[in-house]
Design a protein around this motif. Structure first.
Motif, mmCIF file in Angstrom:
data_model
loop_
_atom_site.group_PDB
_atom_site.id
_atom_site.type_symbol
_atom_site.label_atom_id
_atom_site.label_comp_id
_atom_site.label_asym_id
_atom_site.label_seq_id
_atom_site.Cartn_x
_atom_site.Cartn_y
_atom_site.Cartn_z
ATOM 1 N N ILE A 186 -13.750 45.718 6.118
ATOM 2 C CA ILE A 186 -13.615 44.828 4.973
ATOM 3 C C ILE A 186 -14.707 45.136 3.966
ATOM 4 N N ALA A 197 -9.516 46.200 3.883
ATOM 5 C CA ALA A 197 -9.260 45.097 2.961
ATOM 6 C C ALA A 197 -10.434 44.985 2.003
ATOM 7 N N THR A 198 -10.227 44.325 0.876
ATOM 8 C CA THR A 198 -11.333 44.151 -0.068
ATOM 9 C C THR A 198 -11.185 42.848 -0.841
ATOM 10 N N ILE A 218 -6.594 44.889 10.180
ATOM 11 C CA ILE A 218 -7.702 45.413 9.390
ATOM 12 C C ILE A 218 -8.829 45.883 10.307
ATOM 13 N N LEU A 267 -6.340 39.434 10.694
ATOM 14 C CA LEU A 267 -7.383 40.450 10.719
ATOM 15 C C LEU A 267 -7.105 41.554 11.739
ATOM 16 N N LYS A 283 -15.923 41.650 10.920
ATOM 17 C CA LYS A 283 -14.683 40.909 10.682
ATOM 18 C C LYS A 283 -14.900 39.415 10.915
ATOM 19 N N ASN A 299 -3.666 43.042 1.443
ATOM 20 C CA ASN A 299 -5.022 43.295 1.921
ATOM 21 C C ASN A 299 -6.075 43.234 0.816
#
Length: 279
Positions: free
Chosen positions: A11, A39-40, A8, A5, A270, A62
Protein backbone atom coordinates in the motif's frame (compact mmCIF):
# COMPACT_ATOMS: atom_id res chain seq x y z
CA UNK A 1 -15.29 1.28 5.09
CA UNK A 2 -14.59 -2.30 4.06
CA UNK A 3 -11.87 -3.22 1.61
CA UNK A 4 -10.53 -6.67 0.81
CA UNK A 5 -6.85 -6.41 1.74
CA UNK A 6 -6.29 -10.03 0.73
CA UNK A 7 -6.08 -8.78 -2.86
CA UNK A 8 -3.27 -6.35 -1.96
CA UNK A 9 0.37 -6.92 -1.04
CA UNK A 10 1.63 -3.33 -0.83
CA UNK A 11 0.00 0.00 0.00
CA UNK A 12 1.49 3.25 -1.23
CA UNK A 13 -0.22 5.61 1.14
CA UNK A 14 0.74 8.79 -0.72
CA UNK A 15 0.78 9.36 -4.46
CA UNK A 16 -0.46 11.95 -6.95
CA UNK A 17 -1.84 9.87 -9.80
CA UNK A 18 -4.15 12.74 -10.71
CA UNK A 19 -1.26 15.06 -11.63
CA UNK A 20 -0.84 16.01 -15.29
CA UNK A 21 2.40 14.06 -15.52
CA UNK A 22 0.37 10.86 -15.62
CA UNK A 23 -2.05 11.98 -18.33
CA UNK A 24 -0.25 10.03 -21.07
CA UNK A 25 0.28 6.76 -19.22
CA UNK A 26 -2.07 6.69 -16.22
CA UNK A 27 -3.93 3.62 -17.51
CA UNK A 28 -0.67 1.69 -17.86
CA UNK A 29 0.47 2.79 -14.41
CA UNK A 30 -2.78 1.54 -12.88
CA UNK A 31 -2.45 -1.76 -14.74
CA UNK A 32 1.03 -2.19 -13.25
CA UNK A 33 -0.41 -1.47 -9.82
CA UNK A 34 -2.98 -4.20 -10.32
CA UNK A 35 -0.36 -6.66 -11.57
CA UNK A 36 1.85 -5.93 -8.54
CA UNK A 37 -1.08 -5.98 -6.08
CA UNK A 38 -0.49 -2.37 -5.08
CA UNK A 39 -3.08 0.05 -3.69
CA UNK A 40 -2.61 3.77 -3.17
CA UNK A 41 -4.16 6.89 -1.70
CA UNK A 42 -4.29 9.63 -4.35
CA UNK A 43 -3.58 12.82 -2.43
CA UNK A 44 -5.37 16.10 -3.06
CA UNK A 45 -3.48 19.40 -2.97
CA UNK A 46 -6.17 21.96 -3.87
CA UNK A 47 -9.82 21.93 -5.00
CA UNK A 48 -9.14 20.89 -8.59
CA UNK A 49 -6.55 18.26 -7.70
CA UNK A 50 -8.74 16.90 -4.90
CA UNK A 51 -11.64 16.49 -7.34
CA UNK A 52 -9.39 14.76 -9.87
CA UNK A 53 -8.12 12.45 -7.13
CA UNK A 54 -11.70 11.64 -6.15
CA UNK A 55 -12.69 10.84 -9.72
CA UNK A 56 -9.75 8.47 -10.24
CA UNK A 57 -10.45 6.73 -6.93
CA UNK A 58 -14.11 6.20 -7.74
CA UNK A 59 -13.16 4.52 -11.02
CA UNK A 60 -10.56 2.13 -9.56
CA UNK A 61 -11.02 -0.39 -6.76
CA UNK A 62 -7.44 -0.21 -5.49
CA UNK A 63 -7.23 3.60 -5.42
CA UNK A 64 -8.47 5.86 -2.61
CA UNK A 65 -8.16 9.62 -2.19
CA UNK A 66 -7.81 12.57 0.15
CA UNK A 67 -8.76 16.26 -0.06
CA UNK A 68 -6.88 19.35 1.10
CA UNK A 69 -5.11 22.59 0.32
CA UNK A 70 -1.34 22.14 0.25
CA UNK A 71 0.57 24.82 2.23
CA UNK A 72 2.54 26.07 -0.78
CA UNK A 73 1.56 24.37 -4.05
CA UNK A 74 -1.21 26.84 -4.95
CA UNK A 75 -0.50 30.16 -3.24
CA UNK A 76 -3.29 32.02 -5.04
CA UNK A 77 -5.86 29.52 -3.80
CA UNK A 78 -4.23 29.58 -0.37
CA UNK A 79 -4.76 33.33 -0.20
CA UNK A 80 -8.38 32.91 -1.25
CA UNK A 81 -8.92 30.30 1.45
CA UNK A 82 -7.60 32.72 4.05
CA UNK A 83 -10.02 35.40 2.88
CA UNK A 84 -13.06 33.12 3.05
CA UNK A 85 -12.23 30.13 5.21
CA UNK A 86 -15.73 28.81 5.83
CA UNK A 87 -16.76 28.79 2.18
CA UNK A 88 -13.50 27.17 1.10
CA UNK A 89 -13.65 24.36 3.64
CA UNK A 90 -17.30 23.69 2.86
CA UNK A 91 -16.19 23.01 -0.71
CA UNK A 92 -13.47 20.66 0.54
CA UNK A 93 -16.01 18.95 2.76
CA UNK A 94 -18.28 18.27 -0.22
CA UNK A 95 -15.38 16.67 -2.08
CA UNK A 96 -14.73 14.42 0.91
CA UNK A 97 -18.26 13.02 0.96
CA UNK A 98 -17.46 9.64 -0.54
CA UNK A 99 -16.54 6.39 1.18
CA UNK A 100 -13.28 6.26 -0.74
CA UNK A 101 -12.03 9.47 0.85
CA UNK A 102 -9.67 8.20 3.53
CA UNK A 103 -7.94 11.35 4.78
CA UNK A 104 -7.76 15.12 4.98
CA UNK A 105 -4.47 16.21 3.47
CA UNK A 106 -1.89 16.84 2.43
CA UNK A 107 -1.96 19.79 4.74
CA UNK A 108 0.38 21.23 7.30
CA UNK A 109 3.35 23.57 7.57
CA UNK A 110 6.05 24.24 5.00
CA UNK A 111 8.79 26.56 6.24
CA UNK A 112 11.21 25.58 3.49
CA UNK A 113 9.39 27.51 0.75
CA UNK A 114 7.18 29.79 2.84
CA UNK A 115 9.01 30.84 5.97
CA UNK A 116 7.42 34.32 5.89
CA UNK A 117 3.78 33.28 6.30
CA UNK A 118 3.96 30.87 9.23
CA UNK A 119 0.94 32.31 11.03
CA UNK A 120 -1.23 32.12 7.91
CA UNK A 121 -0.15 28.52 7.41
CA UNK A 122 -1.14 27.71 10.98
CA UNK A 123 -4.61 29.17 10.41
CA UNK A 124 -5.25 26.96 7.38
CA UNK A 125 -3.66 23.97 9.12
CA UNK A 126 -6.10 24.33 12.01
CA UNK A 127 -9.04 24.47 9.61
CA UNK A 128 -7.90 21.15 8.13
CA UNK A 129 -7.63 19.65 11.60
CA UNK A 130 -11.15 20.81 12.42
CA UNK A 131 -12.48 19.33 9.18
CA UNK A 132 -10.76 16.03 9.89
CA UNK A 133 -12.34 15.91 13.34
CA UNK A 134 -15.76 16.77 11.92
CA UNK A 135 -15.55 14.01 9.31
CA UNK A 136 -13.76 11.52 11.58
CA UNK A 137 -10.91 11.15 9.11
CA UNK A 138 -7.15 11.01 9.71
CA UNK A 139 -4.79 13.75 8.61
CA UNK A 140 -2.19 13.37 5.88
CA UNK A 141 0.49 15.83 6.96
CA UNK A 142 2.96 17.77 4.86
CA UNK A 143 5.60 19.12 7.22
CA UNK A 144 8.86 20.61 5.94
CA UNK A 145 11.32 22.50 8.14
CA UNK A 146 13.08 25.69 7.13
CA UNK A 147 16.43 25.62 5.34
CA UNK A 148 18.33 26.23 8.57
CA UNK A 149 16.52 23.66 10.69
CA UNK A 150 15.65 19.99 10.64
CA UNK A 151 12.93 20.33 13.27
CA UNK A 152 11.14 23.70 13.45
CA UNK A 153 8.04 22.93 11.34
CA UNK A 154 7.76 19.48 12.90
CA UNK A 155 7.87 20.87 16.43
CA UNK A 156 5.31 23.58 15.62
CA UNK A 157 2.95 21.03 14.07
CA UNK A 158 3.27 18.70 17.06
CA UNK A 159 2.44 21.53 19.46
CA UNK A 160 -0.64 22.45 17.42
CA UNK A 161 -1.87 18.87 17.14
CA UNK A 162 -1.47 18.35 20.89
CA UNK A 163 -4.22 20.92 21.42
CA UNK A 164 -6.83 18.63 19.83
CA UNK A 165 -8.51 15.44 20.94
CA UNK A 166 -9.86 12.54 18.88
CA UNK A 167 -7.47 13.10 15.98
CA UNK A 168 -5.09 10.77 14.22
CA UNK A 169 -2.94 10.89 11.12
CA UNK A 170 0.31 10.36 9.30
CA UNK A 171 3.44 12.44 8.82
CA UNK A 172 3.97 12.01 5.08
CA UNK A 173 7.50 11.89 3.61
CA UNK A 174 8.97 11.70 7.09
CA UNK A 175 12.62 12.74 7.13
CA UNK A 176 12.65 14.13 10.65
CA UNK A 177 15.23 13.57 13.34
CA UNK A 178 15.10 10.81 15.94
CA UNK A 179 14.21 13.54 18.44
CA UNK A 180 11.17 14.54 16.38
CA UNK A 181 10.18 10.89 15.95
CA UNK A 182 10.28 10.35 19.71
CA UNK A 183 8.12 13.43 20.30
CA UNK A 184 5.55 12.08 17.82
CA UNK A 185 5.56 8.67 19.49
CA UNK A 186 5.13 10.17 22.96
CA UNK A 187 2.93 13.21 22.34
CA UNK A 188 0.84 12.03 19.37
CA UNK A 189 0.11 8.38 20.09
CA UNK A 190 -2.42 8.11 17.24
CA UNK A 191 0.00 9.33 14.57
CA UNK A 192 2.31 7.36 12.30
CA UNK A 193 5.06 8.27 9.84
CA UNK A 194 5.58 7.19 6.23
CA UNK A 195 8.90 6.65 4.51
CA UNK A 196 9.52 7.59 0.84
CA UNK A 197 12.15 6.44 -1.64
CA UNK A 198 14.70 8.88 -0.22
CA UNK A 199 15.85 5.87 1.80
CA UNK A 200 16.99 4.17 -1.43
CA UNK A 201 19.64 6.78 -2.25
CA UNK A 202 20.92 8.07 1.10
CA UNK A 203 21.84 6.48 4.42
CA UNK A 204 21.14 9.70 6.31
CA UNK A 205 17.86 8.41 7.74
CA UNK A 206 18.80 4.78 8.45
CA UNK A 207 19.06 5.21 12.23
CA UNK A 208 15.75 7.05 12.36
CA UNK A 209 14.07 4.32 10.28
CA UNK A 210 15.49 1.65 12.58
CA UNK A 211 13.85 3.52 15.49
CA UNK A 212 10.31 3.47 14.07
CA UNK A 213 8.14 0.84 15.80
CA UNK A 214 6.51 -1.57 13.36
CA UNK A 215 3.02 -0.41 14.32
CA UNK A 216 3.89 3.23 13.50
CA UNK A 217 5.22 3.00 9.95
CA UNK A 218 3.82 3.27 6.43
CA UNK A 219 5.50 3.31 3.03
CA UNK A 220 4.89 5.72 0.17
CA UNK A 221 6.14 6.94 -3.20
CA UNK A 222 4.95 10.56 -3.39
CA UNK A 223 4.85 9.77 -7.10
CA UNK A 224 5.54 11.20 -9.60
CA UNK A 225 8.34 12.60 -7.42
CA UNK A 226 11.38 10.97 -5.76
CA UNK A 227 12.19 8.13 -8.12
CA UNK A 228 13.91 5.22 -6.34
CA UNK A 229 17.59 4.85 -7.14
CA UNK A 230 17.19 1.45 -8.78
CA UNK A 231 14.56 2.77 -11.25
CA UNK A 232 16.45 5.72 -12.65
CA UNK A 233 17.71 3.95 -15.78
CA UNK A 234 14.29 2.59 -16.75
CA UNK A 235 11.82 5.28 -15.68
CA UNK A 236 11.47 9.04 -15.86
CA UNK A 237 9.06 9.40 -12.94
CA UNK A 238 7.99 7.58 -9.84
CA UNK A 239 4.77 5.54 -9.69
CA UNK A 240 2.88 3.61 -6.98
CA UNK A 241 4.25 0.18 -7.97
CA UNK A 242 7.73 1.42 -7.08
CA UNK A 243 6.67 1.41 -3.43
CA UNK A 244 7.99 -2.15 -3.54
CA UNK A 245 11.49 -0.66 -3.77
CA UNK A 246 10.81 1.32 -0.60
CA UNK A 247 9.56 -1.83 1.12
CA UNK A 248 12.66 -3.77 0.11
CA UNK A 249 15.03 -1.03 1.27
CA UNK A 250 13.35 -0.69 4.65
CA UNK A 251 13.58 -4.46 5.05
CA UNK A 252 17.31 -4.14 4.42
CA UNK A 253 17.69 -1.25 6.89
CA UNK A 254 15.70 -3.03 9.60
CA UNK A 255 17.36 -6.37 9.01
CA UNK A 256 14.34 -8.22 7.68
CA UNK A 257 16.41 -10.37 5.36
CA UNK A 258 14.47 -13.64 5.28
CA UNK A 259 11.12 -14.34 3.69
CA UNK A 260 9.34 -14.92 7.00
CA UNK A 261 10.35 -11.56 8.52
CA UNK A 262 9.48 -9.76 5.30
CA UNK A 263 6.05 -11.39 5.26
CA UNK A 264 5.51 -10.28 8.85
CA UNK A 265 6.49 -6.71 7.96
CA UNK A 266 4.32 -6.69 4.84
CA UNK A 267 1.30 -7.84 6.84
CA UNK A 268 2.05 -5.29 9.56
CA UNK A 269 1.99 -2.50 6.98
CA UNK A 270 -1.41 -3.68 5.79
CA UNK A 271 -2.61 -3.79 9.39
CA UNK A 272 -1.32 -0.24 9.96
CA UNK A 273 -3.14 0.96 6.86
CA UNK A 274 -6.37 -0.66 7.97
CA UNK A 275 -6.12 0.75 11.50
CA UNK A 276 -5.26 4.26 10.36
CA UNK A 277 -7.39 4.71 7.26
CA UNK A 278 -10.18 2.13 7.18
CA UNK A 279 -11.56 2.46 10.69
Amino acid sequence: MTFDLSKIEYIDIHSHLQFDGFDNDREDVIKRMQANKVATICIGTDLIESKKARDIAIENENIFYSVALHPHDNLEEFKGALENENEYFERLKLLAENKKCLAIGECGLDYFYNENNKEEQKIIFRKHIELAIELNLPLMLHIRPSKNSKEDAYLDSINILKEYKNIKGNFHFFVGTINVLQKILIDLVNFNVSIPAVCTFTNEYDDMIKSIPLDKIHIETDSPFVLPKSRRKEAKKNEPSFVIDVFNKICEIKGFLDEKSQDIFRNKLKENFQKMFLK
